[in-house]
Design a protein around this motif. Structure first.
Motif, PDB file in Angstrom:
ATOM      1  N   GLU A 397       0.798  -1.225   0.000  1.00 40.70           N
ATOM      2  CA  GLU A 397       0.000   0.000   0.000  1.00 40.70           C
ATOM      3  C   GLU A 397       0.828   1.272   0.000  1.00 40.70           C
ATOM      4  N   SER A 398       2.115   1.158   0.332  1.00 45.73           N
ATOM      5  CA  SER A 398       2.995   2.341   0.445  1.00 45.73           C
ATOM      6  C   SER A 398       2.382   3.380   1.371  1.00 45.73           C
ATOM      7  N   GLN A 399       1.875   2.898   2.512  1.00 47.04           N
ATOM      8  CA  GLN A 399       1.208   3.796   3.455  1.00 47.04           C
ATOM      9  C   GLN A 399       1.896   3.812   4.812  1.00 47.04           C
ATOM     10  N   ALA A 400       3.213   3.768   4.801  1.00 49.95           N
ATOM     11  CA  ALA A 400       3.945   3.842   6.062  1.00 49.95           C
ATOM     12  C   ALA A 400       3.827   5.249   6.638  1.00 49.95           C
ATOM     13  N   PRO A 401       3.965   5.399   7.964  1.00 51.36           N
ATOM     14  CA  PRO A 401       3.956   6.739   8.558  1.00 51.36           C
ATOM     15  C   PRO A 401       5.043   7.624   7.944  1.00 51.36           C
ATOM     16  N   ALA A 402       4.837   8.936   7.998  1.00 52.02           N
ATOM     17  CA  ALA A 402       5.763   9.883   7.368  1.00 52.02           C
ATOM     18  C   ALA A 402       7.188   9.712   7.877  1.00 52.02           C
ATOM     19  N   SER A 403       7.351   9.468   9.152  1.00 50.86           N
ATOM     20  CA  SER A 403       8.694   9.320   9.715  1.00 50.86           C
ATOM     21  C   SER A 403       9.428   8.139   9.103  1.00 50.86           C
ATOM     22  N   LEU A 404       8.677   7.031   8.849  1.00 51.11           N
ATOM     23  CA  LEU A 404       9.310   5.876   8.223  1.00 51.11           C
ATOM     24  C   LEU A 404       9.602   6.132   6.750  1.00 51.11           C
ATOM     25  N   ASN A 405       8.699   6.826   6.081  1.00 46.45           N
ATOM     26  CA  ASN A 405       8.960   7.158   4.678  1.00 46.45           C
ATOM     27  C   ASN A 405      10.207   8.018   4.528  1.00 46.45           C
ATOM     28  N   ASN A 406      10.427   8.948   5.473  1.00 41.27           N
ATOM     29  CA  ASN A 406      11.651   9.749   5.460  1.00 41.27           C
ATOM     30  C   ASN A 406      12.879   8.866   5.629  1.00 41.27           C
ATOM     31  N   MET A 407      12.772   7.889   6.539  1.00 43.06           N
ATOM     32  CA  MET A 407      13.894   6.977   6.764  1.00 43.06           C
ATOM     33  C   MET A 407      14.171   6.142   5.518  1.00 43.06           C
ATOM     34  N   PHE A 408      13.086   5.630   4.889  1.00 44.30           N
ATOM     35  CA  PHE A 408      13.268   4.836   3.674  1.00 44.30           C
ATOM     36  C   PHE A 408      13.951   5.659   2.580  1.00 44.30           C
ATOM     37  N   GLY A 409      13.532   6.909   2.429  1.00 39.76           N
ATOM     38  CA  GLY A 409      14.149   7.780   1.417  1.00 39.76           C
ATOM     39  C   GLY A 409      15.614   8.030   1.709  1.00 39.76           C
ATOM     40  N   ASN A 410      15.946   8.257   2.982  1.00 41.56           N
ATOM     41  CA  ASN A 410      17.344   8.475   3.360  1.00 41.56           C
ATOM     42  C   ASN A 410      18.190   7.227   3.097  1.00 41.56           C
ATOM     43  N   MET A 411      17.633   6.056   3.390  1.00 41.70           N
ATOM     44  CA  MET A 411      18.392   4.823   3.156  1.00 41.70           C
ATOM     45  C   MET A 411      18.618   4.608   1.665  1.00 41.70           C
ATOM     46  N   GLU A 412      17.617   4.949   0.869  1.00 40.76           N
ATOM     47  CA  GLU A 412      17.745   4.785  -0.573  1.00 40.76           C
ATOM     48  C   GLU A 412      18.764   5.758  -1.162  1.00 40.76           C
ATOM     49  N   ASN A 413      18.747   6.993  -0.658  1.00 39.11           N
ATOM     50  CA  ASN A 413      19.611   8.032  -1.240  1.00 39.11           C
ATOM     51  C   ASN A 413      20.979   8.119  -0.571  1.00 39.11           C
ATOM     52  N   ASN A 414      21.010   7.869   0.758  1.00 42.55           N
ATOM     53  CA  ASN A 414      22.243   8.100   1.508  1.00 42.55           C
ATOM     54  C   ASN A 414      22.854   6.827   2.092  1.00 42.55           C
ATOM     55  N   GLY A 415      22.146   5.706   1.983  1.00 44.84           N
ATOM     56  CA  GLY A 415      22.680   4.461   2.542  1.00 44.84           C
ATOM     57  C   GLY A 415      22.628   4.406   4.049  1.00 44.84           C
ATOM     58  N   ALA A 416      21.851   5.275   4.674  1.00 48.90           N
ATOM     59  CA  ALA A 416      21.722   5.323   6.124  1.00 48.90           C
ATOM     60  C   ALA A 416      20.376   5.965   6.460  1.00 48.90           C
ATOM     61  N   PRO A 417      19.874   5.775   7.687  1.00 48.83           N
ATOM     62  CA  PRO A 417      18.561   6.330   8.042  1.00 48.83           C
ATOM     63  C   PRO A 417      18.543   7.859   8.145  1.00 48.83           C
ATOM     64  N   TRP A 418      19.744   8.480   8.153  1.00 46.62           N
ATOM     65  CA  TRP A 418      19.797   9.924   8.382  1.00 46.62           C
ATOM     66  C   TRP A 418      19.885  10.696   7.054  1.00 46.62           C
ATOM     67  N   LYS A 419      19.624  11.965   7.123  1.00 43.55           N
ATOM     68  CA  LYS A 419      19.537  12.777   5.903  1.00 43.55           C
ATOM     69  C   LYS A 419      20.893  13.181   5.348  1.00 43.55           C
ATOM     70  N   TYR A 420      21.960  12.902   6.087  1.00 42.23           N
ATOM     71  CA  TYR A 420      23.287  13.328   5.651  1.00 42.23           C
ATOM     72  C   TYR A 420      23.813  12.385   4.559  1.00 42.23           C
ATOM     73  N   SER A 421      24.520  12.927   3.606  1.00 40.08           N
ATOM     74  CA  SER A 421      25.110  12.119   2.538  1.00 40.08           C
ATOM     75  C   SER A 421      26.275  11.304   3.090  1.00 40.08           C
ATOM     76  N   GLN A 422      26.651  10.277   2.351  1.00 38.19           N
ATOM     77  CA  GLN A 422      27.737   9.418   2.818  1.00 38.19           C
ATOM     78  C   GLN A 422      29.048  10.187   2.935  1.00 38.19           C
ATOM     79  N   ALA A 423      29.241  11.176   2.062  1.00 40.81           N
ATOM     80  CA  ALA A 423      30.485  11.959   2.098  1.00 40.81           C
ATOM     81  C   ALA A 423      30.610  12.770   3.386  1.00 40.81           C
ATOM     82  N   ASP A 424      29.473  13.116   3.991  1.00 41.69           N
ATOM     83  CA  ASP A 424      29.489  13.943   5.205  1.00 41.69           C
ATOM     84  C   ASP A 424      29.335  13.125   6.483  1.00 41.69           C
TER      85      ASP A 424
END
Length: 432
Positions: A397-424
């Motif tokens: 359903e792709s209906q996870a809570p917003a906080s989890l969706n943020n974590m999923f996006g960070n893991m997809e883009n940064n390889g970690a649950p946080w918003k910081y890039s891997q370089a930082d």
């Protein structure tokens, strides 16, 4: 002969009805997905012996553990006496084991009486704990009128059965003293001999009392047997297979879906050829999406509330109750089974376990700490059901809570649950 014929009819009807209802529950359990629990058989036998037979997890609450041990041991051992009653009822004999066992028979009957008294006392204390002291873990949103009544019916029935057993022996004891009819000198009666003075002195009245209690005791046991499939007390039978098929992996280890694992392997290795996998649904929306072991868990639940009493989400006022998860699962699979009986195996209704029985608020309140799994005295795993339903909400359903969706996006883009890039990621070390 008339009495023997009546007894045979009652016994045959009771066995048939129990077999029929037990078969329905087996059918309902097998509505779940297939799962393999054939690994490490020696460890599984040891787990069953320790947890189901030895009741090792009950000891965390010593008072309840001791009382439950009285009831458990009492009912297991007193069932040897039931075997004698069955033989007497079918063949018209009386205390058929007394002559073959000799003096040991007296020791056996004496131990039965002591155990019967302990069972009776334990059940009375359990009734007080539930209805007078009203312990908190016996209450909750899911503990409606039926679950409360069910527990009381079981305890009252056990009290009546033990009282009938002791009264029957007391009448037999007095008839033996009178050398009346076929009541031969057999057995020791360390408990019922104190009840005997309360009974009438006339032999005819004693025979009536002994026969009434005899019939009440055995018919009550057969009725109780047929009550089990409708009751939480079915754990008497299911606790053993349920603990045998316990999850042996570490509690914090989640299962991976074969279809998803194959996709990842194919991405990493283009030469990998995935095996066919069932991808009809990710996670669980209804009971048929769960494994048969999850459904066996639901039917094994004793509704004791130990899981809910240690759940941090429940303790802090959240809506989640692991006990309710299991009760809802059992209610839903029973509903599905009843629909099959009425309308055929292809019938589907509009209800599902998700939303109609278990709310999303309950599911997302879970911290996946495994406290409920650790607390369960028969190794039930509510967390597996919760995580499978969460998996459906996220992946289907792709209906996870917003906080989890943020974590999923960070893991997809940064390889970690946080918003910081891997370089930082190590900047904090340079600034310290």
């Amino acid at each position: 002969m008339i009495g023997q014929a009546i007894f045979f009819i009652i016994l045959a009807a009771a066995v048939y009805l129990f077999w029929k209802n037990a078969a329905k529950i087996r059918r309902n359990i097998l509505l779940g997905r297939d799962a393999d629990f054939s690994d490490r058989p020696a460890e599984r036998w040891a787990t069953m012996a320790r947890v189901a037979l030895g009741q090792s997890k009950m000891t965390k609450r010593p008072v309840a553990a001791i009382l439950h041990l009285f009831v458990y041991v009492g009912f297991v051992i007193i069932n040897i006496e039931v075997l004698e009653i069955l033989i007497d009822g079918l063949f018209g004999s009386h205390r058929v084991f007394s002559k073959p066992l000799g003096s040991f028979y007296g020791l056996l009957i004496g131990s039965f009486e002591v155990l019967a008294l302990l069972v009776l006392v334990a059940c009375l204390i359990f009734l007080v704990r539930r209805n007078v002291l009203k312990l908190k873990r016996f209450t909750g949103q899911e503990m409606t009128a039926w679950p409360k009544s069910d527990a009381n019916y079981i305890l009252i029935t056990e009290v009546l059965l033990m009282a009938a057993f002791l009264t029957m022996n007391a009448a037999d004891y007095k008839l033996q003293a009178l050398h009346y009819g076929h009541y031969l000198q057999a057995g020791n009666f360390p408990v019922s001999e104190f009840i005997a003075p309360l009974l009438p002195s006339q032999a005819s009245a004693l025979v009536v009392a002994e026969r009434v209690c005899w019939w009440f005791h055995i018919v009550g046991i057969l009725a109780f047997l047929n009550y089990l499939p409708y009751s939480k007390h079915f754990h008497i039978l299911l606790a053993f297979p349920n603990t045998y098929y316990s999850r042996l992996k570490p509690k914090g280890q989640f299962t991976n879906m074969a279809s998803v694992t194959n996709e990842v392997k194919a991405m990493l290795d283009p030469s990998f050829v995935p095996e066919p996998a069932d991808v009809s649904r990710f996670g669980a929306k209804d009971v048929t999406d769960l494994t048969w072991k999850n459904l066996m868990d639901a039917y094994t639940c004793t509704e004791c509330g130990r899981c809910t009493s240690v759940c941090p989400a429940n303790i802090t006022g959240k809506k989640l109750s692991p006990r309710k998860i299991m009760m809802d699962t059992r209610d839903r699979v029973t509903e599905v089974g009843n629909n099959i009986d009425k309308h055929g195996k292809d019938f589907t209704d509009e209800n599902t376990l998700l939303d109609n029985y278990i709310t999303r608020e309950e599911l997302w309140a879970c911290t996946t700490c495994n406290a409920c799994v650790e607390a369960c005295p028969v190794n039930i795993n509510p967390l597996e059901i919760i995580t499978e339903m969460r998996r459906y909400i996220v992946m289907e359903e792709s209906q996870a809570p917003a906080s989890l969706n943020n974590m999923f996006g960070n893991m997809e883009n940064n390889g970690a649950p946080w918003k910081y890039s891997q370089a930082d990621r190590l900047n904090w070390a340079e600034k310290s």
